[in-house]
Write a protein that holds these residues in place. Structure first.
Motif, mmCIF file in Angstrom:
data_model
loop_
_atom_site.group_PDB
_atom_site.id
_atom_site.type_symbol
_atom_site.label_atom_id
_atom_site.label_comp_id
_atom_site.label_asym_id
_atom_site.label_seq_id
_atom_site.Cartn_x
_atom_site.Cartn_y
_atom_site.Cartn_z
ATOM 1 N N VAL A 190 3.021 -7.915 9.532
ATOM 2 C CA VAL A 190 4.166 -7.356 10.251
ATOM 3 C C VAL A 190 3.654 -6.269 11.204
ATOM 4 O O VAL A 190 2.882 -5.386 10.800
ATOM 5 N N ARG A 191 4.103 -6.343 12.450
ATOM 6 C CA ARG A 191 3.663 -5.411 13.486
ATOM 7 C C ARG A 191 4.513 -4.144 13.473
ATOM 8 O O ARG A 191 5.745 -4.204 13.391
ATOM 9 N N GLU A 192 3.857 -3.025 13.570
ATOM 10 C CA GLU A 192 4.553 -1.745 13.627
ATOM 11 C C GLU A 192 5.361 -1.655 14.923
ATOM 12 O O GLU A 192 4.923 -2.084 15.982
ATOM 13 N N GLY A 193 6.568 -1.103 14.812
ATOM 14 C CA GLY A 193 7.411 -0.928 15.988
ATOM 15 C C GLY A 193 8.535 -1.943 16.020
ATOM 16 O O GLY A 193 9.633 -1.671 15.526
ATOM 17 N N ASP A 194 8.274 -3.127 16.581
ATOM 18 C CA ASP A 194 9.334 -4.143 16.673
ATOM 19 C C ASP A 194 9.422 -5.010 15.433
ATOM 20 O O ASP A 194 10.287 -5.873 15.334
ATOM 21 N N GLY A 201 -2.306 -3.155 18.518
ATOM 22 C CA GLY A 201 -1.355 -2.318 17.800
ATOM 23 C C GLY A 201 -1.734 -2.181 16.340
ATOM 24 O O GLY A 201 -2.821 -2.580 15.909
ATOM 25 N N ARG A 202 -0.825 -1.615 15.565
ATOM 26 C CA ARG A 202 -1.044 -1.450 14.128
ATOM 27 C C ARG A 202 -0.174 -2.460 13.369
ATOM 28 O O ARG A 202 0.985 -2.700 13.715
ATOM 29 N N TYR A 203 -0.750 -2.977 12.318
ATOM 30 C CA TYR A 203 -0.088 -4.003 11.505
ATOM 31 C C TYR A 203 -0.239 -3.646 10.030
ATOM 32 O O TYR A 203 -1.167 -2.935 9.622
ATOM 33 N N ARG A 204 0.669 -4.175 9.256
ATOM 34 C CA ARG A 204 0.547 -4.111 7.804
ATOM 35 C C ARG A 204 0.435 -5.546 7.302
ATOM 36 O O ARG A 204 1.298 -6.397 7.613
ATOM 37 N N ALA A 205 -0.633 -5.848 6.547
ATOM 38 C CA ALA A 205 -0.874 -7.190 6.023
ATOM 39 C C ALA A 205 -0.588 -7.211 4.530
ATOM 40 O O ALA A 205 -1.056 -6.322 3.785
ATOM 41 N N PHE A 206 0.170 -8.195 4.093
ATOM 42 C CA PHE A 206 0.554 -8.347 2.685
ATOM 43 C C PHE A 206 -0.003 -9.679 2.178
ATOM 44 O O PHE A 206 0.421 -10.750 2.620
ATOM 45 N N PHE A 207 -0.963 -9.600 1.255
ATOM 46 C CA PHE A 207 -1.637 -10.780 0.713
ATOM 47 C C PHE A 207 -1.122 -11.062 -0.695
ATOM 48 O O PHE A 207 -1.366 -10.297 -1.626
ATOM 49 N N GLU A 227 -2.099 -4.905 -0.161
ATOM 50 C CA GLU A 227 -1.569 -4.434 1.112
ATOM 51 C C GLU A 227 -2.670 -3.733 1.912
ATOM 52 O O GLU A 227 -3.428 -2.930 1.368
ATOM 53 N N PHE A 228 -2.712 -4.065 3.224
ATOM 54 C CA PHE A 228 -3.761 -3.543 4.096
ATOM 55 C C PHE A 228 -3.152 -3.112 5.420
ATOM 56 O O PHE A 228 -2.206 -3.722 5.916
ATOM 57 N N THR A 229 -3.720 -2.072 5.990
ATOM 58 C CA THR A 229 -3.382 -1.667 7.350
ATOM 59 C C THR A 229 -4.468 -2.200 8.289
ATOM 60 O O THR A 229 -5.666 -2.082 7.988
ATOM 61 N N ILE A 230 -4.037 -2.792 9.406
ATOM 62 C CA ILE A 230 -4.965 -3.357 10.383
ATOM 63 C C ILE A 230 -4.718 -2.692 11.727
ATOM 64 O O ILE A 230 -3.574 -2.673 12.212
ATOM 65 N N ASN A 231 -5.763 -2.144 12.305
ATOM 66 C CA ASN A 231 -5.684 -1.571 13.646
ATOM 67 C C ASN A 231 -6.380 -2.514 14.628
ATOM 68 O O ASN A 231 -7.549 -2.873 14.424
ATOM 69 N N ILE A 232 -5.680 -2.910 15.664
ATOM 70 C CA ILE A 232 -6.266 -3.772 16.693
ATOM 71 C C ILE A 232 -6.131 -3.035 18.016
ATOM 72 O O ILE A 232 -5.015 -2.779 18.477
ATOM 73 N N SER A 233 -7.252 -2.683 18.593
ATOM 74 C CA SER A 233 -7.232 -1.905 19.831
ATOM 75 C C SER A 233 -7.266 -2.825 21.048
ATOM 76 O O SER A 233 -7.586 -3.999 20.947
ATOM 77 N N ALA A 239 4.311 7.444 5.759
ATOM 78 C CA ALA A 239 3.252 7.288 6.765
ATOM 79 C C ALA A 239 2.421 6.054 6.457
ATOM 80 O O ALA A 239 2.144 5.738 5.286
ATOM 81 N N LEU A 240 2.043 5.358 7.492
ATOM 82 C CA LEU A 240 1.248 4.144 7.316
ATOM 83 C C LEU A 240 -0.141 4.522 6.834
ATOM 84 O O LEU A 240 -0.810 5.378 7.447
ATOM 85 N N PRO A 241 -0.622 3.940 5.735
ATOM 86 C CA PRO A 241 -1.953 4.287 5.230
ATOM 87 C C PRO A 241 -3.034 3.936 6.249
ATOM 88 O O PRO A 241 -2.847 3.048 7.085
ATOM 89 N N PRO A 242 -4.164 4.611 6.213
ATOM 90 C CA PRO A 242 -5.249 4.293 7.158
ATOM 91 C C PRO A 242 -5.822 2.909 6.884
ATOM 92 O O PRO A 242 -5.709 2.373 5.783
ATOM 93 N N ALA A 243 -6.433 2.358 7.913
ATOM 94 C CA ALA A 243 -7.029 1.033 7.781
ATOM 95 C C ALA A 243 -8.250 1.105 6.875
ATOM 96 O O ALA A 243 -9.102 1.992 7.022
ATOM 97 N N GLN A 244 -8.313 0.181 5.937
ATOM 98 C CA GLN A 244 -9.473 0.074 5.068
ATOM 99 C C GLN A 244 -9.559 -1.349 4.540
ATOM 100 O O GLN A 244 -8.560 -2.086 4.555
ATOM 101 N N ALA A 245 -10.738 -1.729 4.082
ATOM 102 C CA ALA A 245 -10.994 -3.120 3.694
ATOM 103 C C ALA A 245 -10.778 -3.364 2.213
ATOM 104 O O ALA A 245 -10.966 -4.489 1.741
ATOM 105 N N GLN A 246 -10.395 -2.340 1.455
ATOM 106 C CA GLN A 246 -10.190 -2.492 0.018
ATOM 107 C C GLN A 246 -8.771 -2.089 -0.353
ATOM 108 O O GLN A 246 -8.204 -1.179 0.250
#
Length: 645
Positions: free
Chosen positions: A590-594, A621-627, A639-645, A534-541
């Motif tokens: 990377v965008r979730e889905g495609d 959509g939902r994204y996973r960011a890898f820094f 690694e971060f989860t980003i939600n963009i509504s 499961a994709l982790p929830p969005a958080q800034a840390q």
């Protein structure tokens, strides 16, 4: 000692024509991009340092911003501090702006003397440092107008209004739909100018010469080109004068006499001098009738236009003694020494003029606005670069840049296809066992079905390979090596069964020597029972090894927004970041889905102690960011989860 044969004048003329044609091609200005409603200036100015508190930022466009335009102001910590916007009173621009319009297949310039401001309110100034202002609007002709400018604030910190909360709004969906429909970047062809009489309509002007699409030829540019042309014409005239034979019948030097042969009507050339041994096989000084030696004759054909419109072929014939004429003697042929001097002078003149023109056009770029820098150049003050082809860069960063925003979510996120731009990713293995280290091999194949072998080094590597699970877990950033036959290989271990996406991120060098950046993606499978994570929830840390990583910023669909990453060894001490692959960090989103892929490159230096990226979110959509970052020689990934509504 035998002298080298002299170069015929006809060859000189041909060489001159070739050089002049090359000069025209070299100095001919490039066609500008037609863009309207561009940013002309701002208060504070882009790149300026402000020491007193500001309550608003004024952006002056060449026409009124759209009613549903979108503006953000981001503080150094990544928090938005904009508090709505409104129209301001138009004012004369400090420097007029020239925009180009495509009319009947030709670009025609138009001067803009008035700026129409959008006044973006600043709620408060929470910290000293760099503030970023982003905008997205629509011009009256349907072009998108987007960009970002920055300024630095060194004044006192101000408090937020009571009850105020940072905004998290996204652009109007209708505005986003319109920009995607037109698929334009709005990176304008804005050229500040200073006409002698602003009330006089501008005549047709040459388009900008720089690859930035920003600068039009100013006074120094035209001066440089004029220098090249004048010197070239002068050299051509000098050569023509040196080649012109004397017609007086008087000696021209060192025993040589020039004779004028009368013109004759006829189908072909004919010499009135019967001694043509040099042309007919006789040697120098071949005996003529009576046993006497006559001077060798050198003949050259020319065409003479007569008064009745007919052409007459004439043959200039001049005797030449056995003694070879010294270099520089006027005649029908030009010496090798003079030809060398002439060609060298012409080349120096053309290059000097071209250099002056390039310097002039570079110096006359606008100080603010929609910047599109040339590859490898420094960033324009207070401006950011572009985003397309899955790559996003600050202006001029790294060995390559890309031409403007794509305007659509698909253009900004790539890697969803196995082929693009005439190249395809051809894997030699499509699966492997879980937990087993195996070589992953592939080729980049062109339309000729041959493996490409010429790749540009980008961020220290000719190819970057990113692997991520379809559930956005298991991220790896690898660097394969290429065999002489174009086969890439890299050891790869995938611990868990499931589906994976393999991205090849590279710039191939095409047959004409240009670099074509591409991101291609292909599926890879690890057989076995798979339970998606499961994709982790969005958080800034996030935690990366022994380091804490914080992410600040508000990703925005279709708008270039700043994102800051800070790495700390402990709560009170920042980590000592080291350059990794030519930068202080790399961000893969990377965008979730495609599994749409975006690779973002940061500012070349740390900004207020953070690694600063400019991210243009492709869509909601939902994204996973890898820094990725490096400390003490070791690479870590936050690694971060980003939600963009």
């Amino acid at each position: 000692m035998r002298r080298h044969p002299q170069i015929p004048g006809r060859m000189v003329s041909g060489l001159l024509a070739l050089l002049l044609a090359s000069a025209v091609a070299l100095l001919a200005p490039a066609q500008p991009a037609a863009a309207h409603g561009t940013l002309a200036e701002s208060t504070p100015a882009g790149g300026a340092t402000v020491r007193e508190p500001v309550t608003a930022v004024r952006l002056f466009f060449t026409e009124k911003a759209a009613a549903n335009a979108y503006f953000t102001i981001t503080a150094p910590g990544g928090t938005r501090v904009d508090n709505g916007w409104s129209y301001g009173e138009p004012k004369p621009l400090a420097k007029p702006v020239r925009e180009y319009f495509l009319v009947n297949g030709q670009f025609e310039p138009r001067e803009y003397m008035t700026g129409f401001p959008a006044v973006v309110a600043v709620a408060h100034l929470p910290a000293k440092g760099q503030y970023s202002v982003s905008y997205l609007s629509m011009a009256s002709d349907g072009d998108a107008v987007r960009g970002t400018m920055t300024f630095r604030y060194n004044g006192p910190v101000t408090a937020a209004p009571q009850g105020w909360t940072p905004p998290s709004t996204q652009p109007d969906p209708a505005l986003l739909a319109a920009t995607e429909q037109h698929q334009t970047s709005a990176q304008g062809s804005a050229v500040p100018t200073t006409p002698a009489d602003p009330s006089t309509p501008t005549a047709a002007a040459a388009p900008p010469a720089e690859s930035t699409g920003e600068s039009g030829p100013g006074a120094r540019a035209w001066t440089g080109w004029a220098v090249a042309i004048v010197v070239a014409v002068g050299l051509a005239g000098f050569v023509g004068w040196r080649r012109r034979p004397a017609r007086t019948g008087k000696p021209t030097g060192r025993g040589r006499t020039s004779h004028a042969t009368p013109a004759r009507r006829g189908a072909g050339p004919r010499s009135t001098n019967k001694t043509v041994g040099a042309r007919t096989g006789g040697g120098v000084g071949a005996p003529a009738a009576g046993g006497k030696q006559r001077p060798r004759t050198v003949a050259s054909a020319r065409t003479v236009a007569t008064t009745d419109g007919a052409s007459t072929d004439a043959l200039d014939s001049e005797p030449r003694p056995d003694v070879d004429a010294a270099a520089g003697t006027p005649g029908s042929r030009l010496s090798n020494a003079h030809l060398t001097l002439f060609v060298g002078g012409l080349v120096v003149a053309l290059l000097s003029g071209f250099g002056l023109a390039r310097i002039a056009t570079a110096d006359e770029s606008p100080a603010t606005g929609d910047a599109r820098p040339s590859a490898g150049g420094p960033p324009a003050s207070g401006q950011v670069g572009s985003a397309i082809d899955g790559h996003q860069h600050p202006a001029g960063t790294g060995p390559h840049t890309h031409p403007g925003d794509g305007g659509t979510g698909q253009a900004l996120a790539t890697g969803t296809t196995v082929s693009a731009g005439g190249y395809a990713l051809q894997p030699l293995e499509r699966s492997q066992s879980p937990g087993v280290r195996a070589d992953y091999r592939f080729r980049i194949v062109g339309t000729d079905r041959q493996a490409a072998t010429r790749f540009a080094v980008v961020h220290d590597k000719p190819l970057h390979m990113i692997v991520v699970g379809r559930d956005l877990s298991g991220y790896q950033h690898l660097h394969p090596t290429m065999a002489p036959d174009g086969t890439w290989s890299v050891p790869l271990t995938l611990a868990r069964p499931g589906g994976y996406r393999v991205y090849a991120d590279f710039s191939v060098t095409t047959a004409d020597g240009k670099q074509q950046p591409l991101v291609l993606g292909v599926d890879h499978t690890v057989p076995g029972a798979h339970s998606p994570t499961a994709l982790p929830p969005a958080q800034a840390q996030a935690t990366a090894g022994p380091y804490a990583v914080s992410m600040t910023g508000t990703p925005t669909v279709g708008v270039t927004a700043p994102m800051h990453f800070q790495v700390s060894a402990d709560p009170t001490r920042p980590a000592q970041l080291e350059p990794y692959l030519g930068a202080y960090g790399h961000l893969v989103v990377v965008r979730e889905g495609d599994l749409g892929y975006v690779h973002v490159h940061p500012e070349p230096e740390l900004v207020d102690g953070t690694v600063k990226f400019w991210l243009t979110a492709p869509s909601s959509g939902r994204y996973r960011a890898f820094f990725d970052f490096q400390v003490a020689g070791k690479v870590h990934t936050g690694e971060f989860t980003i939600n963009i509504s």
